[in-house]
Design a protein around this motif. Structure first.
Motif, PDB file in Angstrom:
ATOM      1  N   ARG A  79      -0.790  22.897  -4.316  1.00 35.45           N
ATOM      2  CA  ARG A  79       0.355  22.548  -4.334  1.00 35.45           C
ATOM      3  C   ARG A  79       1.335  23.168  -4.959  1.00 35.45           C
ATOM      4  O   ARG A  79       2.556  23.347  -4.614  1.00 35.45           O
ATOM      5  N   PHE A 119      -1.086   0.602   4.703  1.00 40.04           N
ATOM      6  CA  PHE A 119      -0.657   2.069   4.320  1.00 40.04           C
ATOM      7  C   PHE A 119       0.412   2.734   5.286  1.00 40.04           C
ATOM      8  O   PHE A 119       0.681   3.763   5.037  1.00 40.04           O
ATOM      9  N   GLY A 120       0.695   1.925   6.319  1.00 40.29           N
ATOM     10  CA  GLY A 120       1.707   2.286   7.474  1.00 40.29           C
ATOM     11  C   GLY A 120       1.119   3.524   8.188  1.00 40.29           C
ATOM     12  O   GLY A 120      -0.140   3.354   8.424  1.00 40.29           O
ATOM     13  N   PRO A 121       1.882   4.232   8.966  1.00 39.96           N
ATOM     14  CA  PRO A 121       1.407   5.252  10.098  1.00 39.96           C
ATOM     15  C   PRO A 121       0.365   6.144   9.166  1.00 39.96           C
ATOM     16  O   PRO A 121       0.561   6.696   8.247  1.00 39.96           O
ATOM     17  N   CYS A 122      -0.766   6.411   9.977  1.00 42.17           N
ATOM     18  CA  CYS A 122      -1.831   7.557   9.718  1.00 42.17           C
ATOM     19  C   CYS A 122      -1.906   8.495  10.787  1.00 42.17           C
ATOM     20  O   CYS A 122      -2.061   7.860  11.722  1.00 42.17           O
ATOM     21  N   LEU A 164      -0.729  21.222   4.150  1.00 38.84           N
ATOM     22  CA  LEU A 164      -1.863  21.101   3.019  1.00 38.84           C
ATOM     23  C   LEU A 164      -2.661  19.839   3.348  1.00 38.84           C
ATOM     24  O   LEU A 164      -3.840  19.963   3.301  1.00 38.84           O
ATOM     25  N   ASP A 165      -1.572  18.895   3.355  1.00 42.31           N
ATOM     26  CA  ASP A 165      -2.317  17.434   3.630  1.00 42.31           C
ATOM     27  C   ASP A 165      -3.398  17.519   4.812  1.00 42.31           C
ATOM     28  O   ASP A 165      -4.484  17.056   4.843  1.00 42.31           O
ATOM     29  N   VAL A 203      -4.649  10.769   7.478  1.00 40.66           N
ATOM     30  CA  VAL A 203      -3.819  11.086   6.480  1.00 40.66           C
ATOM     31  C   VAL A 203      -2.629  10.311   6.760  1.00 40.66           C
ATOM     32  O   VAL A 203      -2.186  10.289   7.896  1.00 40.66           O
ATOM     33  N   PRO A 204      -2.145   9.638   5.818  1.00 34.59           N
ATOM     34  CA  PRO A 204      -0.853   8.942   5.767  1.00 34.59           C
ATOM     35  C   PRO A 204       0.260   9.751   6.155  1.00 34.59           C
ATOM     36  O   PRO A 204       0.368  10.960   5.844  1.00 34.59           O
ATOM     37  N   VAL A 205       1.346   9.177   7.033  1.00 26.63           N
ATOM     38  CA  VAL A 205       2.385   9.952   7.278  1.00 26.63           C
ATOM     39  C   VAL A 205       3.671   9.513   6.545  1.00 26.63           C
ATOM     40  O   VAL A 205       3.643   8.232   5.852  1.00 26.63           O
ATOM     41  N   PRO A 206       4.474  10.443   5.895  1.00 27.88           N
ATOM     42  CA  PRO A 206       4.549  11.936   6.074  1.00 27.88           C
ATOM     43  C   PRO A 206       3.366  12.656   5.774  1.00 27.88           C
ATOM     44  O   PRO A 206       2.988  12.197   4.559  1.00 27.88           O
ATOM     45  N   LEU A 207       3.002  13.718   6.483  1.00 25.38           N
ATOM     46  CA  LEU A 207       2.183  14.685   5.787  1.00 25.38           C
ATOM     47  C   LEU A 207       2.418  16.107   6.106  1.00 25.38           C
ATOM     48  O   LEU A 207       3.348  16.371   6.944  1.00 25.38           O
ATOM     49  N   ASP A 208       2.084  16.959   5.202  1.00 23.77           N
ATOM     50  CA  ASP A 208       2.618  18.312   5.108  1.00 23.77           C
ATOM     51  C   ASP A 208       1.302  19.270   5.460  1.00 23.77           C
ATOM     52  O   ASP A 208      -0.020  18.649   5.910  1.00 23.77           O
ATOM     53  N   GLY A 263       0.881  -1.170  -0.052  1.00 21.62           N
ATOM     54  CA  GLY A 263       0.003   0.204  -0.167  1.00 21.62           C
ATOM     55  C   GLY A 263       0.830   1.305   0.007  1.00 21.62           C
ATOM     56  O   GLY A 263       0.654   2.151  -0.667  1.00 21.62           O
ATOM     57  N   ARG A 264       1.790   1.067   0.643  1.00 19.39           N
ATOM     58  CA  ARG A 264       2.585   2.575   0.772  1.00 19.39           C
ATOM     59  C   ARG A 264       3.574   2.740  -0.502  1.00 19.39           C
ATOM     60  O   ARG A 264       3.572   3.826  -0.809  1.00 19.39           O
ATOM     61  N   VAL A 266      -2.890   8.533  16.120  1.00 15.51           N
ATOM     62  CA  VAL A 266      -2.068   7.968  15.199  1.00 15.51           C
ATOM     63  C   VAL A 266      -2.441   6.503  15.176  1.00 15.51           C
ATOM     64  O   VAL A 266      -2.853   5.922  16.410  1.00 15.51           O
ATOM     65  N   GLY A 294      -8.000   8.808   2.844  1.00 18.35           N
ATOM     66  CA  GLY A 294      -7.067   9.571   3.288  1.00 18.35           C
ATOM     67  C   GLY A 294      -5.942   9.256   2.140  1.00 18.35           C
ATOM     68  O   GLY A 294      -5.304  10.380   1.815  1.00 18.35           O
ATOM     69  N   THR A 310      -8.846   5.450  17.860  1.00 18.58           N
ATOM     70  CA  THR A 310      -8.205   5.794  16.607  1.00 18.58           C
ATOM     71  C   THR A 310      -8.065   4.399  15.622  1.00 18.58           C
ATOM     72  O   THR A 310      -8.427   4.241  14.742  1.00 18.58           O
ATOM     73  N   ALA A 362      -3.950  26.415   1.373  1.00 18.49           N
ATOM     74  CA  ALA A 362      -4.908  26.425   2.952  1.00 18.49           C
ATOM     75  C   ALA A 362      -3.985  26.943   3.858  1.00 18.49           C
ATOM     76  O   ALA A 362      -2.761  26.918   3.740  1.00 18.49           O
ATOM     77  N   ARG A 389      -7.202  11.396  -0.856  1.00 17.45           N
ATOM     78  CA  ARG A 389      -7.013  12.863  -0.722  1.00 17.45           C
ATOM     79  C   ARG A 389      -5.671  13.556  -0.736  1.00 17.45           C
ATOM     80  O   ARG A 389      -5.171  14.324  -1.401  1.00 17.45           O
ATOM     81  N   GLN A 390      -4.647  12.541   0.091  1.00 16.87           N
ATOM     82  CA  GLN A 390      -3.453  13.177   0.084  1.00 16.87           C
ATOM     83  C   GLN A 390      -2.686  13.146  -1.225  1.00 16.87           C
ATOM     84  O   GLN A 390      -1.929  13.932  -1.712  1.00 16.87           O
TER      85      GLN A 390
END
Lengths: 492, 222
Positions: free
Chosen positions: A485, B121-124, B150-151, B143-148, A223-224, B115, A270, A258, A492, A273-274
């Motif tokens: 971006r 998808f790993g850490p979110c 805007l994310d 939101v998946p990590v890493p995030l900025d 997935g990653r 978290v 998510g 969570t 934002a 979206r990202q």
């Protein structure tokens, strides 16, 4: 750098390995579809019997194929056990890609998985692009390639499809036929053993024939890695995704709320979206989104004007806009004044711009031009197209036609609806803003002059205002994601 | 809706969890760890009333469900009674426990953040509407990590109940930059601490428009 899939999507010649003379067998259907769609290059075939099939010369084996024919793609219908030798023969012959339609691999249990792993390793060693196995085929309209064991062969266009379900490739292409919005490339990834959805999307992003990627995914292995590559692809082209199995519960061992809330569905939301990918909830929605990207310009903003010939349509469309990421533009004073010049005072004088039956011969194209060109308007949704032609049909099919002046009025209404549809496309082209037309006549009577002309302009006639607004919002979400971006005004 | 499942690791005590969040710039309500009712009263006097008292310990994960949180304690007697009762409610399985005394923060809005490590998808990082109804509402975004930034901002924007982030009941709109900073802090925590299995910040109370963590649960690899 994406993996080079040009031997798969733009082969100079194709050989069907394991062609059959029985019209019910895949080995016949594949050859039939390749020949019938009019692939420009040579199409050869192999099977034990030799001779000729559907006008294609048949050879006993790949090694017997004539040396002076350029072949890049083998479409393989032989049983799994025969395929390692087929791949080796392909490599000897300089064939650079193999689409394996044969089943009996990863989908067929542990032994199948082992055989599949061996096939992938062999293809890697031989330097052959291995598509499938257990896939339904590959389509590439710029070269007239219909190497698949299913229908249809879609019109040419700019949507690139990759699907982990072959049937959904067919579904998408059926919708392409129905809407007239065409396909550039389409591939059923089958078990996606060697070439995965991300590989296809990356190649589409580099492909000048493809403007938008459309993918059905399920069971991602990593997935990653997929998320990272998806993000890189969406920087270059919009991507629409449908995910199967998204509602399955996650198995997260965590003591946290969570963790309990982190369903596959929400996490994938998510991810999309990202990454800036459009996630669609259904096959129809996904195709419509992709078709919108393929045929409408990106909106400069999210402010929508609604044009309608009847009040109720405008009201529900405004409701749909309010529920979305779009905004309903308060009608600017100068635009109101300009429309006042064109219409008697009973029009709505607000947005939705409801003509309230006050339109005359040239009003619709004129007001459409005024509205679309106004700097505060970012996109237009137009309702009511085809309503007069619908009446015209009743007259044409009724017992009084063509007398009583019916022939003349029927022709007039049909010419008008045709003209309005073309005016919408022209206004959109001229201003670089989306203009979407919605009417249930798109499905109720596709031959109605309105929807027919929309199709003829190469655009989608949306079957409902809700669907038009949803597609427009997806277009805007994508544009806004890019703009932010790039450090644009909506950052934002 | 599934309830929190069996733990894959061990949980940190609330004050240790809060200290870890603070390291990553997440605003947390100040709290004093007290060994006995006298110390609890002393701490409450110093903080000013009303206060909250909670039983804390490494093995205590879900305090509300066990009735281990006492809200709106208005005077020393109430604090003493609450502290006494909380300590009496501990079981041998809780290990070493103490009473945590903290100011009673008020806000009409409770958010939730966290978290999780997704197997695909790993850490979110998560953000959503919080409080006791979090799981029933399920208005959350990941939101998946890493995030900025805007994310993070787009995740906040994707929540359904946007009106709750605007001005509500005389309180100002939620400071979206401050909320974004919480998500970025959680993302940084997830990246810096691969041993952290999950984080729950629930509730993340909005006080005068700014999010403050008033309860935290960090789970680490056993």
């Amino acid at each position: 750098m994406s993996r080079d899939l040009s031997p798969l999507f733009a082969p100079r010649g194709v050989v069907v390995v394991g062609a059959s003379s029985h019209p019910g067998k895949f080995g016949f259907v594949a050859l039939h579809n390749l020949r019938a769609a009019g692939f420009a290059g040579p199409v050869l075939a192999t099977n034990r019997d030799g001779g000729e099939l559907l006008g294609a010369p048949v050879y006993p084996s790949i090694d017997d194929l004539p040396a002076d024919v350029d072949l890049d793609l083998a479409f393989v219908c032989t049983p799994a056990a025969a395929n390692p030798d087929v791949l080796r023969a392909c490599a000897r012959r300089g064939i650079r890609a193999a689409f394996i339609a044969s089943a009996g691999y990863g989908e067929a249990g542990e032994e199948g998985r082992r055989v599949q792993d061996e096939l992938v390793a062999l293809a890697d060693e031989l330097g052959i692009v291995l598509a499938g196995p257990n896939g339904q085929g590959v389509v590439s309209t710029p070269v007239g390639l219909c190497a698949q064991i299913v229908a249809p062969y879609p019109p040419r266009g700019s949507i690139g499809i990759a699907s982990q379900s072959g049937n959904f490739v067919s579904s998408f292409m059926n919708l392409a036929v129905a809407t007239g919005v065409g396909i550039s490339r389409a591939v059923s990834a089958g078990n996606a053993a060697a070439v995965g959805i991300a590989d296809y999307l990356e190649w589409f992003a580099d492909d000048p024939e493809t403007r938008v990627g459309l993918a059905y995914v399920e069971g991602l292995v990593d997935g990653r890695d997929f998320a990272r590559r998806l993000r890189a692809v969406t920087e270059r082209m919009p991507v629409v995704l449908v995910k199967g199995g998204a509602t399955a519960g996650g198995q997260r061992a965590a003591a946290s709320h969570t963790g309990a809330l982190a369903s596959d569905d929400r996490v994938f939301d998510g991810v999309c979206r990202q990454a800036g990918a459009v996630r669609a909830g259904s096959i129809e929605e996904a195709f419509e989104a992709a078709a919108t990207f393929a045929t409408q310009p990106a909106p400069p903003g999210g402010r929508v004007a609604i044009l309608t010939t009847a009040g109720g349509w405008g009201v529900v469309t405004a409701d749909a806009v309010h529920r979305s990421s779009l905004t309903l533009l308060p009608l600017p004073d100068d635009l109101r004044a300009a429309i006042d010049e064109k219409l008697p005072p009973r029009w709505s004088r607000n947005n939705p711009i409801d003509f309230a039956g006050a339109e005359t011969r040239d009003t619709i194209p004129e007001v459409l031009d005024l509205v679309t060109a106004h700097p505060d308007v970012d996109a237009v949704v137009m309702l009511g197209l085809g309503i007069q032609s619908n009446q015209a049909r009743l007259m044409r099919e009724g017992r009084y036609f063509p007398d009583h002046g019916l022939e003349r009025i029927v022709g007039y209404h049909e010419r008008q609806d045709d003209r309005f549809a073309r005016a919408a496309a022209e206004a959109s082209d001229r201003t670089g803003k989306p203009v979407l037309i919605a009417t249930e006549l798109a499905v109720a009577d596709p031959d109605n002059a309105g929807p027919a002309a929309v199709r003829d302009t190469g655009r989608v006639c949306y079957p409902s205002a809700d669907r038009a607004v949803r597609a427009l919002a997806q277009l805007w979400d994508d544009a806004r994601h890019r703009r932010r971006r790039a450090g644009g005004p909506d950052a934002a | 809706m599934t309830a929190p499942g069996p733990t894959a690791g061990r949980t940190l005590a609330e004050d240790d969890s809060a200290a870890l969040l603070a390291e990553f710039g997440i605003p947390v309500a100040p709290a004093t760890r007290c060994a006995d009712p006298d110390a609890a009263v002393e701490a409450a006097d110093a903080i000013g009333y009303p206060v909250v008292a909670k039983l804390v310990g490494d093995a205590i994960a879900h305090k509300t469900e066990r009735g281990l949180v006492r809200l709106s304690l208005r005077d020393p007697d109430a604090v003493r009674d609450a502290a006494t009762a909380l300590l009496a409610a501990s079981t041998p399985a809780d290990g070493e426990v103490a009473v945590l005394v903290a100011p009673m923060l008020r806000g009409a809005r409770e958010l939730v953040a966290g978290v999780v490590r997704d197997p695909q998808f790993g850490p979110c990082v998560m953000i959503g509407l919080g409080g006791v109804l979090t799981e029933a509402l399920a208005d959350v975004a990941f939101v998946p990590v890493p995030l900025d930034a805007l994310d993070a901002a787009e995740a906040i924007e994707s929540l359904t109940a946007q009106a709750l982030l605007g001005p509500v009941r005389g309180e100002p709109a939620v400071d979206r930059d401050a909320l974004t900073a919480v998500l970025l802090g959680l993302g940084a925590l997830a990246e810096a601490r691969p041993d952290v299995v999950s984080v729950d910040v629930n509730p993340l109370i909005v006080v005068d428009g700014r999010p403050v963590a008033v309860d935290a649960l960090v789970e680490v690899d056993a």
